[in-house]
Design a protein around this motif. Structure first.
Motif, PDB file in Angstrom:
ATOM      1  N   ARG A 122      -2.739  -4.258  -4.740  1.00 45.75           N
ATOM      2  CA  ARG A 122      -2.804  -3.212  -3.701  1.00 45.75           C
ATOM      3  C   ARG A 122      -3.155  -1.702  -4.527  1.00 45.75           C
ATOM      4  N   LYS A 123      -2.748  -1.403  -5.419  1.00 46.27           N
ATOM      5  CA  LYS A 123      -2.815  -0.349  -6.117  1.00 46.27           C
ATOM      6  C   LYS A 123      -4.280  -0.138  -6.966  1.00 46.27           C
ATOM      7  N   ASP A 166       1.403   1.500   1.734  1.00 44.69           N
ATOM      8  CA  ASP A 166       0.154   1.383   1.097  1.00 44.69           C
ATOM      9  C   ASP A 166      -1.043   1.307   2.200  1.00 44.69           C
TER      10      ASP A 166
END
Length: 766
Positions: A122-123, A166
């Protein structure tokens, strides 16, 4: 003997027959060879033996093509998926032409990773999209916005809290590049994803209610995601994103059409409650609005927007389609013409009534629904905002120590949400003369928690340890507090009742309760006014705040800071004068505002808003439908200061030259309206002084070089500003305040130009 016995047993075992037990099958001999086998498939995603690769296809250093990388995004191994995202950026950076060609499969493959359970993926995806979206034209990105928001809103309600946080980070990215799509439909939810996005925010914040259910009177219902307590860092991410969402959703300029010249300016909404009707306010607001805007692409010359031209034929078919039955003799074929008899049969009065009724109904329903939704949202968030501030305030405002970064940013986010949300509610309430008691009470509670720390400043820290970012954050807090106070004052029932004594507000509410609220709001406002007025005076004068050594020079105030102060300044100077012998806050604030405006440089960013604000203050005097307390002529010292400000405008015109033509036009329009409306400040002495100070604008008398053309000659040829200057001079001459020197200077400046004939016609009529 024992050895012989053992050998006999071993020999007997070789020839013995095993006894079968019941239910047991025949045992397999120990010397039987197993001939069974198993087959398994081998996956080779990076080296296919089924077909040959295109050697000319762009690839990464690992010889992976675009299609290979898309296949790797679906791999079961998290490391492979992360490497695929990095490979896509490597490939697209080397071959940017692939973005436009393969945008659809790229977006469809990436959105599935928004809710990936691996945090590193996700990052990495967030970093990749942060790089990709600026490379993509907005027109190409908009068709893919539904699928982007679909997966993002789904991730907002994921079972894992870290995935929900996120998802907020992805929303921040989309709010930066496609904000209109993100907030679309946030009030009604019929179309767009705005409603789902907002419900996702409230669910993560444990706001306590399902947005849209129950209205103002329904009971609170727990949300499905309200069981997780957020850390301070995660709450900061959500509140910052929510603040950005509300700024885009409640942005006041977008509430009116920018192409509509009659729509009120966002910077003067606070004046609307002082007029008997919105039509009167809009008419007054348009007096100083520049008609022609300077093009940002031009450096010296100005590009003007030409006014809407006259059309030889009207599009009657459009009216027939929109207002059926209005034109009884409308022809079935669009190509048929209209005769004089056909147009005579048109009931223009009926047409006007239909247009007015439809516009009025649309405006009222839209404004009422908008106000109801905003009020319910503010009530939903009120407890969350208050609790967050109370948790962080002791650490942020502790004397003698630098505030923690996370807590400070949380306080900023909370106050910014309050400013945006309650500002939109009370702006609508002021303009529609519809006071929301619930919102006023909630804002009063919030200000009660903020007031013990106002003015916000760092105390007990040496100048060597000062942090500029922290000081800027505290200044933003001070400005927000001032603006919230002005909302409370301007929307108070007592103030609106003074301006609109015959109006009806708050159907279904008892009058005693409204009088109690008005008294409570007024007393609370009085407690804040003295502190706010002292801060405004110190800010404009550049004096340090009490208990601190930090200073803010008045000339360094930005245009945005000054504009945000205007509602506060107006709420202070429009207060009724107190009896003689008592200190008048209104006069003190007005004096400081005028001194700051006089000292402001013509090249500074605050020059234009100062001219607009003070110019409107002076022009309020002659407005028949103005019902406010502030008026020119209530104090001789105020009038003298206002005349001093008027007489410095010719110098500002000369200094501006052609650097900022909209500001030049505003100055000229003000001078024209000042004399035409016969203001009490437009005395003969003032007009004569203006006449003598305007002469260098046309012709400059130099001691050695003789007569030189002034800034007027540098204005763009055939621009409307040129004729506007001549209109001002003609009005001055007609008022008897000009001598022959100004007329001669104007005649010399326009000689041989396109404006010579225009000036000659004006001069003849004068």
């Amino acid at each position: 003997m024992p050895k012989n016995t053992k050998k006999k047993k071993d020999k007997a075992a070789d020839f013995s027959k095993a006894k079968l037990k019941l239910g047991k099958g025949k045992q397999t001999p120990t010397n039987v060879i197993d001939t069974s086998y198993k087959a398994r498939s081998i996956a080779l995603p990076s080296q296919s033996i089924a077909h040959d690769k295109d050697a000319e296809a762009p690839s990464t250093r690992r010889r992976l093509t675009f299609d290979d990388l898309l296949a790797h995004l679906k791999h079961y191994n998290a490391g492979t998926r992360r490497d695929a995202i990095l490979g896509l950026r490597e490939l697209l950076e080397a071959h940017p032409d692939l973005i436009e060609k393969n945008l659809t499969p790229l977006v469809n493959a990436c959105v599935r990773l928004i809710g990936d359970e691996d945090a590193s993926i996700r990052k990495t995806l967030l970093s990749f999209l942060n790089w990709l979206l600026p490379q993509t034209p907005s027109d190409d990105l908009l068709p893919h916005s539904p699928v982007l928001l679909l997966f993002t809103t789904s991730a907002q309600t994921h079972i894992f809290p870290e995935i929900r946080i996120d998802a907020i980070r992805f929303l921040d990215l989309f709010l930066e590049f496609i904000p209109d799509v993100v907030v679309e439909g946030w009030t009604h939810g019929i179309s767009g994803h705005g409603r789902r996005v907002l419900e996702g925010y409230l669910g993560i914040l444990n706001a306590g209610t399902l947005f849209g259910e129950g209205g103002d009177t329904g009971p609170a219902q727990a949300t499905s995601t309200a069981s997780v307590v957020l850390s301070l860092g995660s709450k900061l991410v959500v509140l910052r994103s929510l603040s950005s969402f509300l700024k885009n959703a409640l942005s006041f300029p977008t509430r009116t059409s920018p192409s509509d010249s009659s729509s009120p300016s966002a910077s003067t909404w606070y004046l609307s409650s002082s007029f008997t009707s919105q039509e009167a306010y809009q008419s007054f607001d348009s007096l100083l609005c520049p008609v022609y805007q300077e093009s940002a692409s031009s450096s010296k010359a100005a590009a003007f927007q030409s006014p809407r031209g006259w059309a030889e034929e009207a599009d009657i078919d459009a009216f027939v389609e929109h207002f059926p039955g209005t034109f009884p003799n409308a022809r079935p074929n669009a190509g048929d013409g209209w005769t004089l008899q056909d147009l005579t049969n048109v009931d223009l009065r009926t047409l006007g009534e239909k247009v007015s009724a439809e516009e009025s109904h649309s405006t009222q329903s839209t404004g009422s629904d908008f106000l109801a939704v905003c009020t319910h949202l503010a009530h939903t968030l009120h407890s969350t905002l208050v609790s967050t501030f109370l948790d962080c305030a002791p650490a942020v405002f502790s004397p003698g120590s630098s505030p923690p970064e996370t807590e400070l940013q949380l306080v900023l986010a909370v106050t910014e949400i309050c400013r945006t949300l309650y500002g939109a509610i009370l702006r609508e309430a002021v303009q529609g003369n519809d006071v929301r008691d619930q919102s006023l009470g909630e804002l009063q509670v919030i200000l009660g928690y903020l007031s013990p720390y106002f003015p916000f400043a760092i105390s007990g820290i040496s100048s060597t340890k000062r942090d500029i970012r922290v000081e800027q954050a505290f200044q933003d807090l001070n400005l927000t507090y001032c603006e919230l106070t002005s909302f409370l004052i301007l929307a108070s029932p007592a103030r609106l009742e003074d301006h609109h004594p015959g109006s009806r507000r708050g159907k279904g509410r008892s009058q005693p309760s409204r009088r109690t609220l008005a008294s409570s709001t007024s007393s609370t406002s009085d407690l804040h006014v003295d502190h706010v007025s002292e801060y405004v005076v110190r800010l404009l004068c550049g004096e340090p705040l009490p208990g601190t050594s930090q200073t803010t020079l008045s000339r360094s105030i930005t245009g945005a800071t000054y504009t945000s102060l205007l509602p506060t300044v107006w709420s202070l100077i429009s207060a009724p004068l107190r009896p003689r012998g008592e200190e008048n806050t209104s006069s003190a604030v007005l004096r400081v505002v005028l001194e700051h405006a006089i000292k402001a440089s013509s090249a500074s960013a605050v020059k234009k808003p100062t001219i607009e604000f003070i110019g409107r203050l002076i022009l309020l005097e002659r407005e028949a439908e103005y019902r406010g307390s502030f008026r020119v002529g209530r104090d001789a010292a105020e009038d003298a200061k206002l005349e001093e400000w008027i007489l410095q405008l010719p110098r500002a015109l000369w200094e501006l030259g052609t650097s900022h033509l909209p500001t030049t036009e505003i100055i000229l329009r003000f001078l024209l309206r000042l004399i035409q409306h016969r203001s009490r400040l437009a005395r003969l002495e003032v007009i004569s002084a203006l006449s003598s100070r305007l002469m260098p604008y046309f012709v400059i008398s130099h001691t050695t070089r003789g007569r030189l053309p002034g800034p007027y000659a540098k204005l763009p040829p055939a621009s409307p500003v040129r004729r506007l200057v001549l209109d001002v001079v003609a009005t001055i001459v007609r008022s008897g305040g000009a001598d022959d020197g100004l007329q001669d200077a104007v005649g010399e400046a326009v000689r041989g130009t396109e404006e010579e004939e225009y000036w000659s016609s004006l001069h003849t009529r004068v």
